[in-house]
Design an enzyme around this catalytic site. Structure first.
Site, PDB file in Angstrom:
ATOM      1  N   ASP A  51       0.850  -1.187   0.000  1.00 53.69           N
ATOM      2  CA  ASP A  51       0.000   0.000   0.000  1.00 53.69           C
ATOM      3  C   ASP A  51       0.885   1.235   0.000  1.00 53.69           C
ATOM      4  OD1 ASP A  51      -1.739   2.076   0.437  1.00 53.69           O
ATOM      5  OD2 ASP A  51      -2.599   1.277   2.281  1.00 53.69           O
ATOM      6  N   GLU A 124      30.432  13.678  -4.696  1.00 53.76           N
ATOM      7  CA  GLU A 124      31.285  14.027  -3.560  1.00 53.76           C
ATOM      8  C   GLU A 124      30.395  14.455  -2.392  1.00 53.76           C
ATOM      9  OE1 GLU A 124      33.947  17.096  -4.823  1.00 53.76           O
ATOM     10  OE2 GLU A 124      35.187  15.743  -6.018  1.00 53.76           O
ATOM     11  N   GLU A 126      29.177  15.369   1.228  1.00 52.02           N
ATOM     12  CA  GLU A 126      29.754  15.828   2.487  1.00 52.02           C
ATOM     13  C   GLU A 126      28.750  15.623   3.616  1.00 52.02           C
ATOM     14  OE1 GLU A 126      32.496  19.427   0.590  1.00 52.02           O
ATOM     15  OE2 GLU A 126      30.470  19.854   1.332  1.00 52.02           O
ATOM     16  N   GLU A 179      36.760  17.572   6.070  1.00 47.39           N
ATOM     17  CA  GLU A 179      36.410  18.721   5.243  1.00 47.39           C
ATOM     18  C   GLU A 179      36.718  20.028   5.991  1.00 47.39           C
ATOM     19  OE1 GLU A 179      35.511  20.363   2.722  1.00 47.39           O
ATOM     20  OE2 GLU A 179      35.565  18.769   1.233  1.00 47.39           O
ATOM     21  N   GLU A 186      34.196  14.053   4.186  1.00 47.71           N
ATOM     22  CA  GLU A 186      33.848  13.681   2.815  1.00 47.71           C
ATOM     23  C   GLU A 186      34.499  12.338   2.489  1.00 47.71           C
ATOM     24  OE1 GLU A 186      34.098  16.694  -0.290  1.00 47.71           O
ATOM     25  OE2 GLU A 186      35.134  15.249  -1.578  1.00 47.71           O
ATOM     26  N   HIS A 235      28.983  17.726  -4.894  1.00 47.45           N
ATOM     27  CA  HIS A 235      29.412  18.024  -6.256  1.00 47.45           C
ATOM     28  C   HIS A 235      29.272  16.765  -7.112  1.00 47.45           C
ATOM     29  CE1 HIS A 235      32.338  21.268  -4.458  1.00 47.45           C
ATOM     30  NE2 HIS A 235      31.060  21.499  -4.191  1.00 47.45           N
ATOM     31  N   ARG A 303      36.962  27.328  -8.863  1.00 48.74           N
ATOM     32  CA  ARG A 303      36.098  26.765  -7.826  1.00 48.74           C
ATOM     33  C   ARG A 303      35.048  27.754  -7.325  1.00 48.74           C
ATOM     34  NH1 ARG A 303      38.018  21.794  -6.032  1.00 48.74           N
ATOM     35  NH2 ARG A 303      40.065  21.268  -6.880  1.00 48.74           N
ATOM     36  N   GLU A 320      32.331  19.304 -13.498  1.00 50.11           N
ATOM     37  CA  GLU A 320      31.959  19.208 -12.080  1.00 50.11           C
ATOM     38  C   GLU A 320      30.857  20.232 -11.793  1.00 50.11           C
ATOM     39  OE1 GLU A 320      33.906  19.620  -7.588  1.00 50.11           O
ATOM     40  OE2 GLU A 320      35.028  20.292  -9.353  1.00 50.11           O
ATOM     41  N   ARG A 322      28.619  21.997  -9.231  1.00 52.30           N
ATOM     42  CA  ARG A 322      29.012  22.220  -7.855  1.00 52.30           C
ATOM     43  C   ARG A 322      27.903  22.671  -6.904  1.00 52.30           C
ATOM     44  NH1 ARG A 322      34.235  22.695  -6.744  1.00 52.30           N
ATOM     45  NH2 ARG A 322      33.972  24.456  -5.328  1.00 52.30           N
TER      46      ARG A 322
END
Length: 441
Positions: A51, A124, A126, A179, A186, A235, A303, A320, A322
Site C-alpha cells: 500500500d 562528492e 559531504e 572537510e 567527505e 558536487h 572553484r 563538475e 558544484r
C-alpha cells in the site's frame, strides 16, 4: 576496539533470513518492507504488493495498490544486521508507476541510450558527524579542518569504518578526508553509470548514519546544519560515454558535445536548483562567502563557478557541477540534470558565463557584462523557476505534480513558522523548524 569485528553478525557463510525491499519517496528517503528470504525469487519475478497511499509523493487513493519488483543486480548483505537489502522498481496495474523516482531516472536514461550514450556520475557527498544534547544544541566532537589527519580529527576511525563497509554494498571508496568545517567529512567513491550511482548514494547515507550511531553520534547530510559553518555539498562529476569512448574528450580540452551539454545545464540551472537543492535549508548553504556557488558561470579549475572543468588525463574528461547538495533525491536530480544536458546538445547551446576570476569578488556590473546571473535565493523562487521550465518539468514525468505539490506545502509551512516567530522571510539563520525537519533525513 574494532567495531567491525566486535559487532554481532551472522555466522560466516550463513544466509540472511530476511530481505529489505528498498525504494525512495519523493524526498529520496529510503522506504520499504522486509520479506522472508524464501520470497526473494517471487520479489524479483512477480513482485510484492504493498500500500503506497501513505508514502510522501505517492499519496492518493489510486496509489493504494502498488507492486515492488526487486532488481537482483542491487542485492547486498548488511553485516551488522544479518539481513540483506535490494532496490527495485515500482509498478501499478502491470505498468511502471509514473511517480517512482528510480523509474523516472530509468526512463531518461533509456532516452539517452537511444542516442547511443550513457552518462556516468561521480558524487562528492559531504556530511557532519555530531553529538546531540537534549536540545538542538549540537556538540562538535572535533576541531579539525580541511585535510587534517591526526591531532584535531577525532572521527578518522569512523571514516575508515564507513569505507570498510562500503565495498560490501558495491561502492568503491577512493578518497576519505576531513572537510573544511569542524566535524565535517567527505568520502568520495568511484563513478558509475547514473542509476548505479543514485543507488550508491542511498546506500552510502545508510552506511554513514549506521556507523555514526554505533559510535553514539549522529551523522547528518543536512545542507546547512550549523550557521556560520560550511554547508554540506554534493558536487557531481559528469561525463558522457559511447561504448568505451568518453565523448567529452576533445583534441585540446572538452569536446563540442561536452560544451553543449554544459550549456544545457547552465541554461536550465535556475529550474534545476529546485531538484538539486530541494529544501528550505539548501538555500542557507547557497550564499556568497562560502564555497557553495551561487553564480551561473563556468570555468577551468575555477572553484567559484557553478560548473568547473577539472584538469584531466586520457579518458578523464568531465565537468563538475558544484551546487547540488545531499538533500537531493539522487534519482530525480540525475534525471533532471541529464535532461538539461541533452537539451543543450540537441539545441547546440553554447555555455555562457565563462570566467576564470573569483566570481564572488566581482562587482554586479562586471558579472552582468559577462552574462553571469544568480541561482534562486530560496526554495519558493526555485519552484517558480521549475514551473516555467518545460524541459526540467518533463524530465520528472509522473513525479512532477507530486514534487511541486509536496514542496510548495513545505515552503508554506516554513513561511508560516517564520511569521509565527516574527522572523523575516530572507533570514539566513538556521531555524529549529529546519533542524526538526531535515537533521535526521
Amino acid at each position: 576496539m574494532n567495531i567491525i569485528k566486535s559487532m554481532s553478525a551472522p555466522v560466516e557463510g550463513a544466509k540472511p533470513k530476511f530481505i529489505q525491499l528498498v525504494f525512495v519517496d519523493i524526498n529520496g528517503v529510503p522506504k520499504g518492507m522486509e520479506i522472508p528470504a524464501e520470497r526473494y525469487e517471487e520479489a524479483a519475478s512477480d513482485g510484492i504488493a504493498f500500500d503506497g497511499s501513505s508514502i510522501p509523493g505517492f499519496q492518493g487513493i489510486e496509489d493504494s495498490d502498488l507492486v515492488f519488483k526487486a532488481d537482483p543486480s542491487t542485492y547486498a548483505e548488511v553485516p551488522w544486521e544479518g539481513i540483506a537489502r535490494v532496490y527495485g522498481h515500482i509498478y501499478r496495474d502491470g505498468r511502471p508507476y509514473p511517480a517512482d523516482p528510480r523509474g523516472v531516472l530509468r526512463s531518461v536514461l533509456k532516452r539517452l541510450e537511444g542516442e547511443g550514450l550513457k552518462v556516468y556520475i561521480g558524487p562528492e557527498p559531504e556530511f557532519y558527524i555530531l553529538k546531540k544534547n537534549g536540545s538542538w544544541e549540537l556538540r562538535i566532537p572535533d576541531s579539525g579542518g580541511y585535510f587534517d589527519l591526526v591531532t584535531l580529527d577525532r572521527s578518522r576511525e569512523v571514516r575508515r569504518e564507513i569505507a570498510a563497509y562500503m565495498r560490501g554494498f558495491g561502492l568503491i571508496p577512493e578518497v576519505l578526508h576531513h572537510e573544511v568545517g569542524n566535524a565535517q567529512h567527505e568520502i568520495d567513491f568511484r563513478y558509475e553509470e547514473a542509476l548505479k550511482t543514485a543507488d550508491n548514494i542511498i546506500s552510502f547515507k545508510y552506511i554513514v548514519k549506521a556507523v555514526a550511531e554505533m559510535h553514539g553520534m549522529y551523522a547528518t547530510f543536512m545542507p546547512k546544519p550549523l550557521h556560520g559553518f560550511p554547508g554540506n555539498g554534493m558536487h557531481l562529476h559528469i561525463s558522457l560515454w559511447s561504448g568505451e569512448e568518453n565523448v567529452f574528450t576533445g583534441e585540446d580540452g572538452l569536446s563540442e558535445k561536452a560544451l553543449y551539454f554544459m550549456g544545457g545545464i547552465l541554461k536550465h540551472a535556475k529550474a534545476l536548483a529546485a531538484i538539486t537543492n530541494p529544501t528550505v535549508n539548501s538555500y542557507k548553504r547557497l550564499v556568497p562567502g562560502y564555497e557553495a556557488p551561487v553564480y551561473v558561470s563556468w570555468g577551468y579549475r575555477n572553484r567559484s563557478a557553478l560548473i568547473r572543468v577539472p584538469a584531466f588525463w586520457g579518458k578523464g574528461a568531465r565537468i563538475e557541477y558544484r551546487c547540488p547538495d545531499p538533500s537531493a533525491n539522487p534519482y530525480l536530480a540525475f534525471a533532471a540534470v541529464t535532461a538539461a544536458g541533452l537539451d543543450g546538445i540537441k539545441r547546440r547551446v553554447d555555455p555562457e558565463g565563462y570566467v576564470e576570476e573569483n566570481v564572488y569578488e566581482m562587482g554586479d556590473e562586471k558579472r552582468a557584462a559577462l552574462g553571469i546571473t544568480t541561482l534562486p535565493t530560496n526554495l519558493g523562487e526555485a519552484l517558480e523557476e521549475l514551473k516555467r521550465d518545460p524541459v526540467i518539468r518533463d524530465s520528472l514525468a509522473g513525479a512532477y505534480d507530486r514534487f511541486i505539490g509536496y514542496k510548495e506545502r513545505e515552503w508554506e509551512g516554513y513561511l508560516s513558522h517564520l511569521r509565527s516567530k516574527g522572523m523575516p522571510e530572507d533570514t539566513k539563520k538556521v531555524t529549529e523548524w529546519e533542524l526538526e525537519r531535515y537533521f535526521y533525513v
